[in-house]
Motif scaffolding. Sequence first.
Motif, PDB file in Angstrom:
ATOM      1  N   GLU B 491     -14.520  -1.659 -21.078  1.00 46.69           N
ATOM      2  CA  GLU B 491     -14.199  -0.305 -20.605  1.00 46.69           C
ATOM      3  C   GLU B 491     -15.443   0.361 -19.998  1.00 46.69           C
ATOM      4  O   GLU B 491     -15.385   0.943 -18.915  1.00 46.69           O
ATOM      5  CB  GLU B 491     -13.725   0.505 -21.809  1.00 46.69           C
ATOM      6  N   ASP B 492     -16.585   0.197 -20.692  1.00 45.78           N
ATOM      7  CA  ASP B 492     -17.833   0.788 -20.192  1.00 45.78           C
ATOM      8  C   ASP B 492     -18.198   0.229 -18.821  1.00 45.78           C
ATOM      9  O   ASP B 492     -18.581   0.969 -17.917  1.00 45.78           O
ATOM     10  CB  ASP B 492     -18.990   0.518 -21.171  1.00 45.78           C
ATOM     11  N   ILE B 493     -18.086  -1.088 -18.687  1.00 50.95           N
ATOM     12  CA  ILE B 493     -18.460  -1.700 -17.410  1.00 50.95           C
ATOM     13  C   ILE B 493     -17.504  -1.266 -16.302  1.00 50.95           C
ATOM     14  O   ILE B 493     -17.930  -0.935 -15.193  1.00 50.95           O
ATOM     15  CB  ILE B 493     -18.500  -3.241 -17.539  1.00 50.95           C
ATOM     16  N   MET B 494     -16.218  -1.219 -16.613  1.00 53.03           N
ATOM     17  CA  MET B 494     -15.232  -0.843 -15.591  1.00 53.03           C
ATOM     18  C   MET B 494     -15.424   0.608 -15.134  1.00 53.03           C
ATOM     19  O   MET B 494     -15.056   0.974 -14.024  1.00 53.03           O
ATOM     20  CB  MET B 494     -13.790  -1.017 -16.118  1.00 53.03           C
ATOM     21  N   SER B 495     -15.975   1.430 -16.050  1.00 53.01           N
ATOM     22  CA  SER B 495     -16.088   2.845 -15.697  1.00 53.01           C
ATOM     23  C   SER B 495     -17.394   3.195 -14.987  1.00 53.01           C
ATOM     24  O   SER B 495     -17.629   4.352 -14.646  1.00 53.01           O
ATOM     25  CB  SER B 495     -15.929   3.700 -16.958  1.00 53.01           C
ATOM     26  N   ILE B 496     -18.276   2.213 -14.741  1.00 50.48           N
ATOM     27  CA  ILE B 496     -19.548   2.527 -14.079  1.00 50.48           C
ATOM     28  C   ILE B 496     -19.301   3.023 -12.654  1.00 50.48           C
ATOM     29  O   ILE B 496     -19.850   4.030 -12.221  1.00 50.48           O
ATOM     30  CB  ILE B 496     -20.500   1.302 -14.076  1.00 50.48           C
ATOM     31  N   LYS B 497     -18.484   2.280 -11.937  1.00 52.33           N
ATOM     32  CA  LYS B 497     -18.097   2.661 -10.565  1.00 52.33           C
ATOM     33  C   LYS B 497     -19.273   3.038  -9.670  1.00 52.33           C
ATOM     34  O   LYS B 497     -19.282   4.075  -9.002  1.00 52.33           O
ATOM     35  CB  LYS B 497     -17.070   3.798 -10.595  1.00 52.33           C
TER      36      LYS B 497
END
Lengths: 252, 640
Positions: B491-497
């Motif tokens: 989730e953290d990686i996907m939310s970096i954007k």
Amino acid sequence: MNINLKIWRQSSDKKDGKLHDYRLENVDPNISFLEMLDILNNKLVKEKKDPVAFDHDCREGICGSCGFMINGRPHGPQKATTVCQLHMRSFKDEDDILLEPFRAKSFGVIKDLSVDRKSFDRIISSSGFVSVDTGEAGEANYIPIEKNNADEAFLSAACIGCGACVAACKNSSAMLFTSAKVSHLALLPQGEKEQADRVNKMVATMDAEGFGACTNTGACSAECPKEISQTNIARLNREFVKAQLGSFIKKK
Amino acid sequence: MNNFKLNSNAPNGELHTKWEDYKKTLNKLTPEEANKYKVIIIGTGLAGASAAATLAEKGFNIHAFSYHESPRRAHSIAAQGGINAAKNYKQDGDSVMRLFYDTIKGGDFRSREDNVYRLAELSVNIIDQCVAQGVPFAREYGGLLDNRSFGGVQVSRTFYARGQTGQQLLLGAYSALSRQTNAGKVTFYPRHDMLDIVTVDGKAKGIVTRNLLNGKIESHSADVVILATGGYSNVYYLSTNAMASNVTANWRAHRKGALFANPSFTQIHPTCIPVKNDFQSKLTLMSESLRNDGRVWVPKKKNDTRKAVDIPEEERDYYLERIYPAFGNLVPRDVASRRAKEVCDNGQGVGNTGVAVYLDFKKAIKEKGEQFIKEKYGNLFDMYQNITDENPYKTPMKIYPAVHYTMGGLWVDYNLMTTIPGLFSIGESNFSDHGANRLGASALMQGLADGYFVAPHTIMDYLATENPDFSNKTDQKEFVAAVEETEKDIEDIMSIKGDLVVDEVHRELGKVVWDKVGMARDKKGLNHAIDSIPKIKEKFWKNVSIPGSDKDMNQELEKALRLKDFIELAELMAHDALDRNESCGAHFREEYQTPENEAERNDKDFKYVAAWGYNKNGKPSLFKEELKYKNVKLKTRSYK
């Protein structure tokens, strides 16, 4: 060089796919085909678009992961070469290049250019082995093997299981793949004892997986990146007839 | 963990009977008893597939996981040259003792005697087993098995199948595995990444995986977990490893308490096709076996721009033959690599970039004929021509060293168990056997020795002391917590954007590791690496961009999950290299060299395995395993 790509995009096996156009400019002719796709994918990610999925790993032409159709031919235009070993110098400036997944009933599309080849594993696990447990083996040099047979067996065993033969065949037959394993083991004394059982089971599994019949057109061998010979198919047929006759005689 | 003392758990006794005697003392289970246990194996290359097949034959129920679609795709398949075995078929004075000594010496006296002896001893069984499976090794006209020579040794003990030995051995192990799949003893989970280890009461009891097809995070429980996940050369971005080879499984185990040994011992292979441009995605190895017939040289004159064919014999420097008359072109890998760097740094390099040396077959072709060379190395020559567009039968190959193999890995004891009870590590994934430098054709040997002949015995012994529990335990709190943690990471990686592609960050990391923790290291450079890697880490967590969804096949996410662990590993490698104030094997510290520019070991202070513990917020902690040499005399390696 500049190129115009037409790539099959399909988000999953449940959705329909279609061709998309992409243009790449100033491509260095000395990069590999997959490095060209890397560049396209980096560009797509920068544009927040979904990159093209394709299978690849060793990029040395040996793992068998890569493979798709380039302008209608498995692994593209260069003879005896996997996609990962193909370089852009095989194309001309302003070429149109069409990329599609391997098409066969037994190879479902997973995403874009990636297909499911688990059916190949099932053919091997049906009987593509010698039944010997670890530690049971005797001294290796007690069974001398004629050099010619060992070399032939090696050439059959060099199959990388990429599936190009199936994609090249108008019947989507897996005969070249299956026969390469049957031949490899039939040529060696270690594999001889189980030969009849092996060929029967492997052919039955191949049929059950939905691969088509072989009509000896030779497209498989012509497109094989490892140049697996069609002689293997003849050898499989001979072993298959022997096995069928054998069981017929036994029943009588 | 602070008072923890590392013990190799090697049994006492005579070196040459130790393993056989020890095996007799190990606990055994009948196939009926073994059938009550569940074994998880991560990775199905040579080590994983051979262990899976053998344990299944003994009755255990195997759950094997791989990120590949099939076990046959594992990177073991790309090994070219061969596999060593002390068969002494050539009657050239080879023996188990000699293979043992060559391996210890090749590793520059930084490996464990007991393990290496066992490896040499088992080498002969491997050949027997593989031949019985139908592996088509090269043969002589009389029908017997053929051998060739490899670097760092003066006997001919390498068995081979053209330049595709790894392929044939892996397909052999894969066939044995397939046989057990057919028998219902092995369940194979294709396209699964292992993202965490689960421990219950301090013991490894399961794993967390991500299904690469649909992104599903799942946990699996078992009585024992085996990591056979290969090496971490891809920390350098460019290496000869396959694109997906990664450290994640090992790094997750490290974070859960498994010590990581000698992380900075990475092998730079001397004969690879040189880097040609910025888009390069990987490097291609040209087998060491080529040095049997190829001669390495550079022009004597600096910045010589003439074509190879225009440089007369007397103006060529066959520097390996000159410096090392006894071993010539067949010196060990670390030595050959460093000398190549030295001549290139000195301005004698060839090609457009000046970062390459010649590997010339002219003499061999003249003496033995083109057909002979073709039969021995045909596929390698074809591959070279394909990539470079040059014909090596006519002009010499251009080669340069590249990262190829990692001697470092998870610390294991004599039983191949890590510091987490119930977690085993086999093949390249562990640190054992090769010390500070691996000899050619010994990786396949170690992978198969561990998988076929060592781990099945020691794992059975471990399991015999555990109560079998076949029930699914994934609803236990440890499993639930591990799944949640993994989901949060994603989730953290996907939310970096952000706006950086994963490969861009990886390339930047690779450059730092190659420049500062590569073929030659020094204090200043290592400190620089330790400063700059956290900045790369920050860049990753702030700026990386992953398109699409994590609930789908997402190859960018897969890369990101691997890169985040490579970044942490890179920092540890720099700490390890900085801490080791000596040169040994592939670990070459500029400050510690002899007047002849050879590695200068310091046995007084550094005769140990450096095993590192993970600390979440702070420096890694060092545990030392003293190496004891009872059967060999420590001396300076010489190949002159």
